[in-house]
Design a protein around this motif. Sequence first.
Motif, PDB file in Angstrom:
ATOM      1  N   ILE A 395       0.838  -1.205   0.000  1.00 19.77           N
ATOM      2  CA  ILE A 395       0.000   0.000   0.000  1.00 19.77           C
ATOM      3  C   ILE A 395       0.872   1.254   0.000  1.00 19.77           C
ATOM      4  O   ILE A 395       0.572   2.242  -0.683  1.00 19.77           O
ATOM      5  N   ALA A 396       1.974   1.232   0.771  1.00 16.89           N
ATOM      6  CA  ALA A 396       2.887   2.381   0.796  1.00 16.89           C
ATOM      7  C   ALA A 396       3.476   2.628  -0.579  1.00 16.89           C
ATOM      8  O   ALA A 396       3.588   3.783  -1.025  1.00 16.89           O
ATOM      9  N   VAL A 397       3.851   1.559  -1.280  1.00 12.54           N
ATOM     10  CA  VAL A 397       4.400   1.712  -2.633  1.00 12.54           C
ATOM     11  C   VAL A 397       3.330   2.261  -3.580  1.00 12.54           C
ATOM     12  O   VAL A 397       3.609   3.120  -4.427  1.00 12.54           O
ATOM     13  N   LEU A 398       2.084   1.780  -3.438  1.00 14.10           N
ATOM     14  CA  LEU A 398       1.003   2.291  -4.278  1.00 14.10           C
ATOM     15  C   LEU A 398       0.786   3.782  -4.031  1.00 14.10           C
ATOM     16  O   LEU A 398       0.595   4.557  -4.996  1.00 14.10           O
ATOM     17  N   LEU A 399       0.815   4.198  -2.780  1.00 21.09           N
ATOM     18  CA  LEU A 399       0.690   5.627  -2.483  1.00 21.09           C
ATOM     19  C   LEU A 399       1.811   6.430  -3.130  1.00 21.09           C
ATOM     20  O   LEU A 399       1.586   7.516  -3.670  1.00 21.09           O
ATOM     21  N   LEU A 400       3.032   5.896  -3.069  1.00 22.33           N
ATOM     22  CA  LEU A 400       4.163   6.576  -3.691  1.00 22.33           C
ATOM     23  C   LEU A 400       3.952   6.714  -5.192  1.00 22.33           C
ATOM     24  O   LEU A 400       4.206   7.780  -5.773  1.00 22.33           O
ATOM     25  N   LEU A 401       3.468   5.651  -5.830  1.00 22.29           N
ATOM     26  CA  LEU A 401       3.244   5.694  -7.273  1.00 22.29           C
ATOM     27  C   LEU A 401       2.136   6.680  -7.631  1.00 22.29           C
ATOM     28  O   LEU A 401       2.175   7.305  -8.700  1.00 22.29           O
ATOM     29  N   LEU A 402       1.155   6.837  -6.759  1.00 19.17           N
ATOM     30  CA  LEU A 402       0.093   7.804  -7.026  1.00 19.17           C
ATOM     31  C   LEU A 402       0.564   9.239  -6.844  1.00 19.17           C
ATOM     32  O   LEU A 402       0.095  10.155  -7.546  1.00 19.17           O
ATOM     33  N   VAL A 403       1.487   9.448  -5.907  1.00 23.98           N
ATOM     34  CA  VAL A 403       1.980  10.804  -5.641  1.00 23.98           C
ATOM     35  C   VAL A 403       2.990  11.251  -6.698  1.00 23.98           C
ATOM     36  O   VAL A 403       3.050  12.439  -7.049  1.00 23.98           O
ATOM     37  N   LEU A 404       3.772  10.310  -7.232  1.00 24.00           N
ATOM     38  CA  LEU A 404       4.851  10.682  -8.157  1.00 24.00           C
ATOM     39  C   LEU A 404       4.370  11.477  -9.373  1.00 24.00           C
ATOM     40  O   LEU A 404       4.983  12.495  -9.713  1.00 24.00           O
ATOM     41  N   PRO A 405       3.298  11.062 -10.090  1.00 24.99           N
ATOM     42  CA  PRO A 405       2.862  11.876 -11.238  1.00 24.99           C
ATOM     43  C   PRO A 405       2.472  13.299 -10.861  1.00 24.99           C
ATOM     44  O   PRO A 405       2.765  14.250 -11.592  1.00 24.99           O
ATOM     45  N   VAL A 406       1.816  13.439  -9.709  1.00 33.29           N
ATOM     46  CA  VAL A 406       1.408  14.777  -9.277  1.00 33.29           C
ATOM     47  C   VAL A 406       2.628  15.616  -8.930  1.00 33.29           C
ATOM     48  O   VAL A 406       2.698  16.811  -9.281  1.00 33.29           O
ATOM     49  N   MET A 407       3.609  15.004  -8.275  1.00 38.87           N
ATOM     50  CA  MET A 407       4.841  15.725  -7.960  1.00 38.87           C
ATOM     51  C   MET A 407       5.587  16.108  -9.222  1.00 38.87           C
ATOM     52  O   MET A 407       6.119  17.223  -9.340  1.00 38.87           O
ATOM     53  N   ALA A 408       5.635  15.187 -10.199  1.00 38.02           N
ATOM     54  CA  ALA A 408       6.317  15.487 -11.463  1.00 38.02           C
ATOM     55  C   ALA A 408       5.639  16.645 -12.174  1.00 38.02           C
ATOM     56  O   ALA A 408       6.311  17.526 -12.737  1.00 38.02           O
ATOM     57  N   LEU A 409       4.313  16.669 -12.147  1.00 36.48           N
ATOM     58  CA  LEU A 409       3.573  17.770 -12.757  1.00 36.48           C
ATOM     59  C   LEU A 409       3.888  19.086 -12.066  1.00 36.48           C
ATOM     60  O   LEU A 409       4.084  20.124 -12.723  1.00 36.48           O
TER      61      LEU A 409
END
Length: 423
Positions: A395-409
Amino acid sequence: MAAAFLLPALVLLGALVVYPIGYSVQRSFFDKAGDSFAGLDNYVTLFTDESIRTAVRNNLIWVVVAPTVATALGLVFAVLTERVRWGTAFKLVVFMPMAISMLAAGIIFRLVYEQDPDRGVANAVWVGVHDTFAESSVFPRARPLPVHPLKAAGGGAYVTKSPVRTGEVALLPLVGVAPAQMPGDARPARTAAPGGEGISGTAWLDFTRGGGGRPNAVDPKELGLKGLRIEAVKDGAVVARATAAADGTFTLPAAADGAVLRLPESNFREQYNGVSWLGPSLVTPAIIGSYVWMWAGFAMVLIAAGLAGLPRELLEAARVDGANEWQVFRRITVPLLAPVLGVVLVTLMINVLKVFDLVFIIAPGSAQDDANVLALQLYRSSFGTDADLGVGSAIAVLLLLLVLPVMALNIRRVRRTRRETRR
């Protein structure tokens, strides 16, 4: 020299960020005990476990609704308070919830959403509005005894067992009303005098505190049922209506001769207690409302700062050309504020992806599964007697993957802004 200055920061970054991320990724491929390699089993669980799927669905609702509503409210507040004299004070009041911790805000809104209208502000307002437009019951759960001259008529109403006649006194005794539910201005019941050409009667609480009362008789310590609604029904049609006075007495015209008296169901239905804000269907919108209350001030302050830097000559030129205030707002203000709105929106999206405190505090145990989000599920899966660190790490990895695109944007937007500034 540069490396020497950067080394402490790099060590802290590696110890507090890089290492935990790497360990979480590694741990997500092992079983509950951490001894056997589980492959992608933990990730399969993310999409097959019902509670985790609910958390993912709720997170999508949070990401779409909460940042959008908070940004929109911040924009409206910033624009509307720009020209008023008390705008600064209003902004201060709206921004004040940011000084409250998530824990304290959760406790506050747990009380706000309390089901009891006497304790919960939301239901107190809702019930007040409802009772303004809808007729409220007078004596919920009141009923006659078998020995009383009343019988059930279906639908919650009661009627007299026999018709009433002109000159008679109709007695309508009821029980089942707690003393605390009686009207504060109710007076001792009084046996009505014969009504001449009409029909008079008494409706009272046939119960003497401490005992000693007689059934179907008005005793000195028994109170009148003030506000009880009485209808005279003849051949299925209501021919007259009356309302009991403070001492329980009422009078009907001669048209009620030969009719049966009916106490309509509106006298006895349960009082409206409002909405179950923390029930399964509304718990997520209710918690999102508390989040918006906290973060709309943050959005307002950032947008107001951007609004202060807008070129006023463009706004005045649009007004001179005949544009109204709505057109100026939609065609000039909003496009010029687009970079600021983007920063606010992206920041709030990152923030809501990891929301935990509000959901954990506000949602009661019976509705916590319905309000579940990924951060809460991460906590529930990683701690406790039945903890599964493999699933928690996934779940922690999934949260990280969800946050990464928003951070990249967000990073891309910042870099583009810097390039435009340099030009």
